[in-house]
Design a protein around this motif. Structure first.
Motif, PDB file in Angstrom:
ATOM      1  N   GLN A 130     -12.873   5.439  -6.014  1.00 18.25           N
ATOM      2  CA  GLN A 130     -13.072   6.508  -5.201  1.00 18.25           C
ATOM      3  C   GLN A 130     -12.013   7.548  -5.460  1.00 18.25           C
ATOM      4  OE1 GLN A 130     -12.806   6.104  -0.690  1.00 18.25           O
ATOM      5  NE2 GLN A 130     -13.922   7.898  -0.599  1.00 18.25           N
ATOM      6  N   GLN A 163       1.635  10.202  10.161  1.00 21.50           N
ATOM      7  CA  GLN A 163       0.369  10.375  11.133  1.00 21.50           C
ATOM      8  C   GLN A 163       0.594   9.598  12.332  1.00 21.50           C
ATOM      9  OE1 GLN A 163      -3.252   9.250   9.295  1.00 21.50           O
ATOM     10  NE2 GLN A 163      -4.007  11.348   9.905  1.00 21.50           N
ATOM     11  N   HIS A 171     -11.406  18.200   6.726  1.00 19.22           N
ATOM     12  CA  HIS A 171     -12.141  17.255   7.579  1.00 19.22           C
ATOM     13  C   HIS A 171     -11.315  15.821   7.529  1.00 19.22           C
ATOM     14  CE1 HIS A 171     -14.249  15.615   4.007  1.00 19.22           C
ATOM     15  NE2 HIS A 171     -14.098  16.893   3.599  1.00 19.22           N
ATOM     16  N   ASN A 172     -11.931  14.907   8.329  1.00 21.01           N
ATOM     17  CA  ASN A 172     -11.383  13.587   8.512  1.00 21.01           C
ATOM     18  C   ASN A 172     -11.855  13.026   7.002  1.00 21.01           C
ATOM     19  OD1 ASN A 172     -12.439  13.303  11.553  1.00 21.01           O
ATOM     20  ND2 ASN A 172     -10.385  13.069  11.025  1.00 21.01           N
ATOM     21  N   THR A 219     -11.213   0.042  -4.529  1.00 21.08           N
ATOM     22  CA  THR A 219     -11.245  -0.923  -3.181  1.00 21.08           C
ATOM     23  C   THR A 219     -12.278  -1.986  -3.808  1.00 21.08           C
ATOM     24  OG1 THR A 219     -13.330   0.456  -2.622  1.00 21.08           O
ATOM     25  CG2 THR A 219     -11.120   0.728  -1.489  1.00 21.08           C
ATOM     26  N   TYR A 260      -8.669   5.456  -5.631  1.00 18.57           N
ATOM     27  CA  TYR A 260      -8.487   4.373  -4.969  1.00 18.57           C
ATOM     28  C   TYR A 260      -9.593   3.396  -5.377  1.00 18.57           C
ATOM     29  CZ  TYR A 260      -5.110   5.925  -1.326  1.00 18.57           C
ATOM     30  OH  TYR A 260      -3.913   6.312  -0.846  1.00 18.57           O
ATOM     31  N   HIS A 296      -5.440  19.062  12.673  1.00 22.38           N
ATOM     32  CA  HIS A 296      -6.738  19.331  12.856  1.00 22.38           C
ATOM     33  C   HIS A 296      -6.985  20.573  13.889  1.00 22.38           C
ATOM     34  CE1 HIS A 296      -8.727  16.267  10.665  1.00 22.38           C
ATOM     35  NE2 HIS A 296      -7.738  15.241  10.987  1.00 22.38           N
ATOM     36  N   GLU A 298      -0.135  15.807  11.186  1.00 21.15           N
ATOM     37  CA  GLU A 298      -0.618  15.827  12.440  1.00 21.15           C
ATOM     38  C   GLU A 298       0.368  15.510  13.694  1.00 21.15           C
ATOM     39  OE1 GLU A 298      -4.267  13.632  12.662  1.00 21.15           O
ATOM     40  OE2 GLU A 298      -4.803  14.297  10.802  1.00 21.15           O
ATOM     41  N   ALA A 356     -10.655  13.867   3.924  1.00 18.12           N
ATOM     42  CA  ALA A 356     -10.721  15.023   3.048  1.00 18.12           C
ATOM     43  C   ALA A 356      -9.401  14.628   2.157  1.00 18.12           C
ATOM     44  CB  ALA A 356     -10.313  16.498   3.653  1.00 18.12           C
ATOM     45  N   GLY A 357      -8.551  13.933   2.585  1.00 18.17           N
ATOM     46  CA  GLY A 357      -7.465  13.382   1.336  1.00 18.17           C
ATOM     47  C   GLY A 357      -5.969  14.212   1.735  1.00 18.17           C
ATOM     48  N   LYS A 358      -5.906  14.642   3.083  1.00 11.39           N
ATOM     49  CA  LYS A 358      -4.593  15.500   3.355  1.00 11.39           C
ATOM     50  C   LYS A 358      -3.482  14.341   3.437  1.00 11.39           C
ATOM     51  CE  LYS A 358      -6.344  16.405   7.682  1.00 11.39           C
ATOM     52  NZ  LYS A 358      -7.537  15.905   7.603  1.00 11.39           N
ATOM     53  N   THR A 359      -3.670  13.243   3.984  1.00 12.45           N
ATOM     54  CA  THR A 359      -2.586  12.104   4.162  1.00 12.45           C
ATOM     55  C   THR A 359      -2.261  11.475   2.813  1.00 12.45           C
ATOM     56  OG1 THR A 359      -3.134  11.525   6.544  1.00 12.45           O
ATOM     57  CG2 THR A 359      -1.767   9.850   5.416  1.00 12.45           C
ATOM     58  N   THR A 360      -3.370  11.202   2.141  1.00 12.77           N
ATOM     59  CA  THR A 360      -2.907  10.955   0.778  1.00 12.77           C
ATOM     60  C   THR A 360      -2.356  11.614  -0.115  1.00 12.77           C
ATOM     61  OG1 THR A 360      -5.211   9.702   0.862  1.00 12.77           O
ATOM     62  CG2 THR A 360      -4.164   9.961  -1.255  1.00 12.77           C
ATOM     63  N   GLU A 375       0.919  -1.126   0.036  1.00 14.51           N
ATOM     64  CA  GLU A 375       0.098  -0.181  -0.077  1.00 14.51           C
ATOM     65  C   GLU A 375       0.732   1.238  -0.015  1.00 14.51           C
ATOM     66  OE1 GLU A 375      -3.128   1.979   2.868  1.00 14.51           O
ATOM     67  OE2 GLU A 375      -2.615  -0.086   3.364  1.00 14.51           O
ATOM     68  N   VAL A 392      -9.963  10.227  -4.254  1.00 14.19           N
ATOM     69  CA  VAL A 392      -9.959  10.983  -2.989  1.00 14.19           C
ATOM     70  C   VAL A 392      -9.048  12.407  -2.940  1.00 14.19           C
ATOM     71  CG1 VAL A 392     -10.144   8.914  -1.717  1.00 14.19           C
ATOM     72  CG2 VAL A 392      -7.907   9.737  -2.167  1.00 14.19           C
TER      73      VAL A 392
HETATM   74  N1  LIG Z   1      -5.298   2.522   0.503  1.00 12.20           N
HETATM   75  C1  LIG Z   1      -6.510   3.157   0.651  1.00 12.20           C
HETATM   76  N2  LIG Z   1      -7.412   2.411  -0.243  1.00 12.20           N
HETATM   77  C2  LIG Z   1      -8.571   3.045  -0.424  1.00 12.20           C
HETATM   78  N3  LIG Z   1      -9.156   3.810   0.195  1.00 12.20           N
HETATM   79  C3  LIG Z   1      -8.201   4.925   0.932  1.00 12.20           C
HETATM   80  C4  LIG Z   1      -6.878   4.237   1.124  1.00 12.20           C
HETATM   81  N4  LIG Z   1      -6.250   5.497   1.958  1.00 12.20           N
HETATM   82  C5  LIG Z   1      -7.237   6.103   2.135  1.00 12.20           C
HETATM   83  N5  LIG Z   1      -8.485   5.909   1.587  1.00 12.20           N
HETATM   84  C6  LIG Z   1      -9.418   6.854   1.591  1.00 12.20           C
HETATM   85  O1  LIG Z   1      -9.127   8.045   1.104  1.00 12.20           O
HETATM   86  C7  LIG Z   1      -9.778   9.171   1.763  1.00 12.20           C
HETATM   87  C8  LIG Z   1      -8.833  10.064   2.343  1.00 12.20           C
HETATM   88  O2  LIG Z   1      -7.902   9.547   3.256  1.00 12.20           O
HETATM   89  P1  LIG Z   1      -6.980  10.283   4.101  1.00 12.20           P
HETATM   90  O3  LIG Z   1      -6.271   9.404   5.071  1.00 12.20           O
HETATM   91  O4  LIG Z   1      -5.901  11.079   2.903  1.00 12.20           O
HETATM   92  O5  LIG Z   1      -7.463  11.395   4.763  1.00 12.20           O
HETATM   93  P2  LIG Z   1      -7.276  12.565   5.677  1.00 12.20           P
HETATM   94  O6  LIG Z   1      -7.697  13.892   5.131  1.00 12.20           O
HETATM   95  O7  LIG Z   1      -5.697  12.329   6.070  1.00 12.20           O
HETATM   96  O8  LIG Z   1      -7.814  12.089   6.843  1.00 12.20           O
HETATM   97  P3  LIG Z   1      -7.815  12.210   8.507  1.00 12.20           P
HETATM   98  O9  LIG Z   1      -7.919  13.589   8.840  1.00 12.20           O
HETATM   99  O10 LIG Z   1      -8.713  11.266   9.259  1.00 12.20           O
HETATM  100  O11 LIG Z   1      -6.282  11.725   8.692  1.00 12.20           O
HETATM  101  C9  LIG Z   1     -10.661   8.634   2.740  1.00 12.20           C
HETATM  102  O12 LIG Z   1     -11.795   8.339   2.271  1.00 12.20           O
HETATM  103  C10 LIG Z   1      -9.862   6.980   2.923  1.00 12.20           C
HETATM  104  O13 LIG Z   1     -10.937   6.078   3.284  1.00 12.20           O
END
Ligand SMILES: Nc1ncnc2c1ncn2[C@@H]1O[C@H](COP(=O)(O)OP(=O)(O)OP(=O)(O)O)[C@@H](O)[C@H]1O
Length: 987
Positions: A586, A665, A607-608, A550, A548, A793, A762, A610-614, A469, A588
């Motif tokens: 999806q 994270q 927000h949770n 799934t 992504y 956050h 974070e 939102a796609g920040k970590t991605t 992953e 993201v």
């Molecule tokens: N490996 C993956 N496979 C499928 N979907 C994924 C994967 N990783 C993340 N997602 C989806 O991508 C979207 C964004 O996730 P991400 O972790 O980037 O959000 P975030 O903004 O960092 O959230 P948080 O604030 O909760 O950390 C979410 O809907 C998550 O379910």
């Protein structure tokens, strides 16, 4: 105060120089240093995680002990007896029927009566034509055997013609009655229990019967028929000798039978712990993203894998030595050379280490490692079992090429070797270096060496192209590219970057401008004229998207799940029914544009989900974008669109990672290492070298001239831990740290080695307010000379640290600009807080007097009682509100307590209120109204007409901005859905 700090730690944190500011540091990672550091780390972890180490080290030994117990318990008087058929000479014995010598002989002429007798028996009994073949001497006969052992069944050396057989025996017997001959049969291909299959006994039966018949005939008696059943009457057994010949070889002790049949399976089974050991480490470090973090710190994959394999294989040497000891002490093997057995086991264990690595590619979850391990077991034991049943079983002589090919499966090679050794041992022989080449052991050892190399290569290759992953998948031909091996001039597509990815030369932030095209008033146009061109866009993301895919729940149990989903993803984007129901695509991240310049912190909010970590993972190079391009400090990252399919130099990621510091994270720390060992490990991975102290850092410090580079490095690392207030705890294990302390260590690691780009996901989660403020200070102090992207956050954190703030919603940038811009543009406006005047009345008379005064002045009196005193609040709400609304007609009361009242003075205004003016113009107008309001309030307060003690003005908080943007987004979504529903209804 946090219990983890001492007084010194807390002394004036603001004026303290950070490690970054105090030392000149560079990063020069080398594979050799990384290998050493990772191996030391592995050794430490193995030593500290004794339970796991004991399991990997001793479980094969324990299994071997069980074999010894089994062996011992099976010994004793209990023997089993079986009746075996005497085989024909021409029963499937030759590879080539036409070129086969079923019965060769020498020592007497072809016309000798004994040969005539034998020819008669062969004709009467043998299923195929067996013509005795004459050889001039024994040497000629053995040469024929050596030339084609598979086509030579049995040879007899007669020690003279049969003249003494053709005369009747003398009474009482004499030496002249003896007739001597030697039988040569290929016994090495057969185990003791398969002795009969060597056709030795068959040949003996034939020759003896021929000799007997000559004697009988000399005495005038009729000859006996063939010792084997006649073709005309297959059921006949003559004179007790025949198809049901009972051989001494059939009295076999059960122990001996276990040796031969069970040993190979058992030995293969014993090695399970080896692949389980490797598999669990790899999946664990992948799942916890530790491997990813080390890669981001500049770790090359090769030292990582080599250190793991080294560790495991060194351990295997010891395990195999113990296994051999038990095999010999337990007397399972006695005559064979112990070193040969050890070598065979060790060579197989190397392949097992590779099996564990291959399995880790297929399962990403440590929870599934048991299943994967079981699958390897089925494969190894099963492949050997099948080969035994179909190819090697029944003492069949197999073609050498087939055998070599089958030995490409390590379990078949070891199984065959152990089986052979067991057989030879049962026949009271042994395998030594002298006879190594006469059985399968020599070939098995060569093939096991080849297998170990081959499977290690397969493991290394698969690990690169299926990293899981998180990880950057290398192209399938990576190992053929010279740049992977560090050859050739380093080249990056950056030199030929398209214009839109070059460092911006315009005067406003280009990403802002790019986003602003569509929503001009949502993005602040930042003047960047003062930023030197080479300091611009240290991080630049253009149009990045991530989709992504799934799968349905069951698909996750499929090995190589990611590949499976890609290959079998059904054409329809979503399936509601059938086995593929649950598949989803999806998006993201939906076309993200970002620029972070040098000396800047960009706060990344959302927000949770939102796609920040991605987005951050894409920028780090850990996740491949589905579209778009990322440039980090002038390097075009692999997988970027702008590469246009060009092969980017394989060293790009390593180059970028040298300049990058990350705080993922989730904490990516080794629980069994101490904080000090952790920073030391990561410093070696990053190749941190301290060149000396900076001018700022050398103030008051001793000269660096007398210090070795190691001392300087230690001092720097010490300082780094001090920066995050962990110096006091540096020798304590990470496992004993609180969540906040672990985060602090992760933050320290992100700043290790003076990175030019820092990505913090974070970073302050779980920290107490005090610690958080300290870490903020560290970030603020470390900002100079680098670009920092910070997801959080905490609005307070973004507000305090972010030079600019980007808000992401559903994978899209909603807005970006400075905190002031966002508050002005999206906030509720200003907050005007007024403190109400109160009087403390201590006696009733005085109170009555005061009240009267205030009534006379037309002031409202609110009385609230506290204890036995009377608190009287004097505040004219109506008059105050009227004054405020005179300047801000849409002002509203937000909070109203006995002591304070807060008004919201909106600055953004609705479209109607703006009446054609832009949002910015409207905000400016509102700001301009503030001085008038204050002058008005001041004069009223001075005249004691409002009952107001003090006035304060604050701008709306970032939290309010965020909430209002989210509400706006939700409202837009709802409106869109409603519109879609309405249009569907009307169709
Ligand atoms: N490996 C993956 N496979 C499928 N979907 C994924 C994967 N990783 C993340 N997602 C989806 O991508 C979207 C964004 O996730 P991400 O972790 O980037 O959000 P975030 O903004 O960092 O959230 P948080 O604030 O909760 O950390 C979410 O809907 C998550 O379910």
């Amino acid at each position: 105060m946090s219990p983890n700090h001492n007084k010194n730690d807390l002394a004036d944190p603001v004026s303290r120089l950070t490690a970054q500011a105090s030392y000149n540091v560079i990063s020069l990672p080398t594979a050799k240093q990384q290998l050493v550091a990772l191996t030391i780390k592995n050794i430490k972890i193995r030593i500290r995680d004794l339970a796991q180490t004991m399991y990997v080290l001793f479980s094969p030994v324990w299994m071997m002990l069980i074999l010894v117990f089994l062996h011992l318990s099976a010994k004793g008087p209990a023997h089993h007896m079986s009746v075996k058929a005497l085989p024909f000479l021409s029963d499937d014995t030759c590879v080539s029927t036409t070129a086969c010598t079923y019965f060769g002989y020498t020592g007497l002429p072809a016309t000798d009566p004994i040969i005539t007798e034998l020819t008669g028996f062969f004709t009467a009994s043998e299923p195929k034509s067996v013509v005795p073949k004459f050889y001039t001497d024994e040497a000629a006969m053995t040469a024929a055997y050596d030339a084609s052992p598979k086509n030579f069944v049995v040879g007899v050396v007669f020690l003279g013609p049969s003249t003494n057989l053709t005369t009747p025996p003398t009474a009482g017997g004499s030496a002249a009655d003896l007739y001597q001959y030697t039988i040569l049969a290929n016994h090495t291909s057969y185990s003791n229990s398969e002795y009969l299959n060597s056709r030795f006994a068959t040949a003996q039966a034939y020759v003896e019967r021929a000799a007997i018949n000559l004697r009988r005939k000399a005495s005038g008696k009729p000859g006996l028929s063939s010792p084997l059943p006649l073709k005309t009457d297959p059921g006949t057994v003559n004179s007790g000798v025949g198809r049901t010949f009972i051989s001494y070889a059939n009295f076999v002790g059960l122990g001996s039978s276990i040796n031969q049949d069970l040993n190979p399976y058992y030995v293969i089974f014993c090695f399970q712990a080896v692949w389980v050991g490797v598999l669990s480490v790899l999946t664990e470090e992948k799942k916890k993203k530790i491997r990813m973090a080390m890669t981001m710190m500049g770790m090359h994959r090769d030292p990582y894998l080599i250190s793991l394999w080294l560790m495991q294989n060194i351990q295997n040497l010891a395990t195999c030595a113990l296994m051999v000891m038990i095999l010999f002490v337990g007397k399972i093997f006695t005559n064979t050379n112990a070193f040969i057995v050890w070598l065979i086991l060790v060579l197989f264990s190397f392949s097992c280490t590779a099996f564990g690595t291959i399995a880790s590619v297929m399962v990403s979850d440590p929870k599934k490692s048991n299943t994967a391990s079981f699958m390897i077991l089925i494969w190894t034991v099963g492949s050997f079992g099948l080969c035994m049943a179909l190819v090697f079983g029944g003492g069949k002589v197999i073609d050498p090429t087939t055998e070599t090919l089958l030995f490409l499966l390590p379990s078949v090679a070891i199984g065959r070797a152990i089986s052979y050794i067991s057989n030879v041992e049962a026949a009271l022989g042994g395998v030594t270096f002298a006879n190594l080449s006469s059985g399968p052991c020599g070939k098995a050892m060569w093939m096991l060496t080849l297998d170990a190399i081959l499977f290690t290569f397969i493991a290394w290759y698969l690990d690169a192209i299926f990293p899981g992953e998180y990880g950057n998948a290398l192209p399938f031909d990576f190992f053929l590219r010279p740049s992977y091996w560090g050859f050739g001039q380093y080249q990056n597509a950056a030199e030929i970057l398209p214009n839109n990815l070059q460092r911006p030369t315009n005067t406003v932030d280009s990403a802002g401008a790019a986003n602003a095209k569509e929503h001009s008033d949502m993005f602040e146009q930042v003047d960047i004229t003062h930023i030197p061109i080479e300091d611009r866009s240290i991080i630049s993301a253009r149009g990045i998207r991530k989709v992504y895919t799934t799968g349905p729940g069951w698909a996750y149990s499929v090995p190589l799940y990611g590949l499976f989903v890609r290959l079998f993803y059904p054409p329809k984007s979503e399936r509601k029914t059938g086995p593929f129901a649950g598949y989803q695509r999806q998006e993201v991240v939906k076309g993200l544009d970002l620029e972070v310049h040098k000396n800047e912190i960009l706060g990344f909010l959302g927000h949770n989900g939102a796609g920040k970590t991605t987005s951050l993972s894409i920028i780090m190079g850990m996740v491949k974008p589905s579209a778009g391009s990322v440039v980090v400090n002038g390097h075009l990252m692999p997988g970027s669109d702008a590469a246009g399919g060009r092969k980017i130099d394989m060293r790009t990621l390593t180059e970028v990672q040298k300049q990058m510091g990350v705080c993922p994270q989730h904490d990516v720390l080794f629980e069994t290492l101490s904080a000090w060992e952790t920073v030391q490990l990561y410093a070696t991975i990053k190749g941190v070298k301290v060149l000396g102290r900076t001018n700022a850092g050398s103030t008051g410090s001793p000269s660096t001239g007398s210090q070795s580079s190691q001392q300087l490095l230690d001092e720097y690392l010490d300082h780094l831990l001090e920066d995050v207030y962990l110096k006091e705890k540096k020798h304590e294990r990470v496992a004993t740290f609180s969540g906040g302390m672990k985060r602090k260590l992760s933050v320290a690691l992100a700043f290790l080695g003076d990175p030019k780009v820092v990505l913090l996901d974070e970073p302050t989660t779980g920290m107490d307010v005090f610690t958080r403020k300290q870490v903020w200070q560290l970030m603020q102090d470390s900002k100079a000379g680098r670009a920092i992207l910070l997801t959080t956050h905490s609005m307070e954190e973004a507000d305090a640290l972010g030079d600019r703030i980007a808000i992401l919603s559903d994978g899209q940038l909603q807005t970006m600009g400075s905190s002031l811009f966002l508050k002005n543009r999206f906030g509720l406006g200003y907050r005007l807080s007024l403190e109400k005047r109160r009087v403390m009345l201590t006696d009733q008379r005085h109170a009555a007097q005061q009240k009267q005064n205030h009534y006379n002045n037309n002031l409202e009196i609110q009385a609230t009682s506290t204890m036995d005193e009377v608190n009287t609040v004097l505040f004219d709400e109506e008059r105050t509100t009227a004054i405020i609304q005179q300047h801000f007609p849409d002002a509203t009361i937000d909070v109203n307590t006995a002591t304070d009242i807060t008004y919201v003075l909106p600055t953004t205004g609705t479209v109607e209120q703006r009446n054609g003016r832009s949002a910015q113009e409207y905000i400016q107008d509102k700001k301009a109204a503030l001085p008038g309001l204050f002058a008005h309030l001041d004069s009223e307060i001075a005249a004691n007409r409002l009952g107001v003690k003090s006035v304060g003005l604050s701008l709306t908080t970032l939290e309010e901005v965020f909430v209002s943007l989210q509400e706006q987004e939700e409202a837009e979504k709802l409106a869109k859905e409603e519109a879609e529903n309405n249009s569907n209804d009307s169709k």
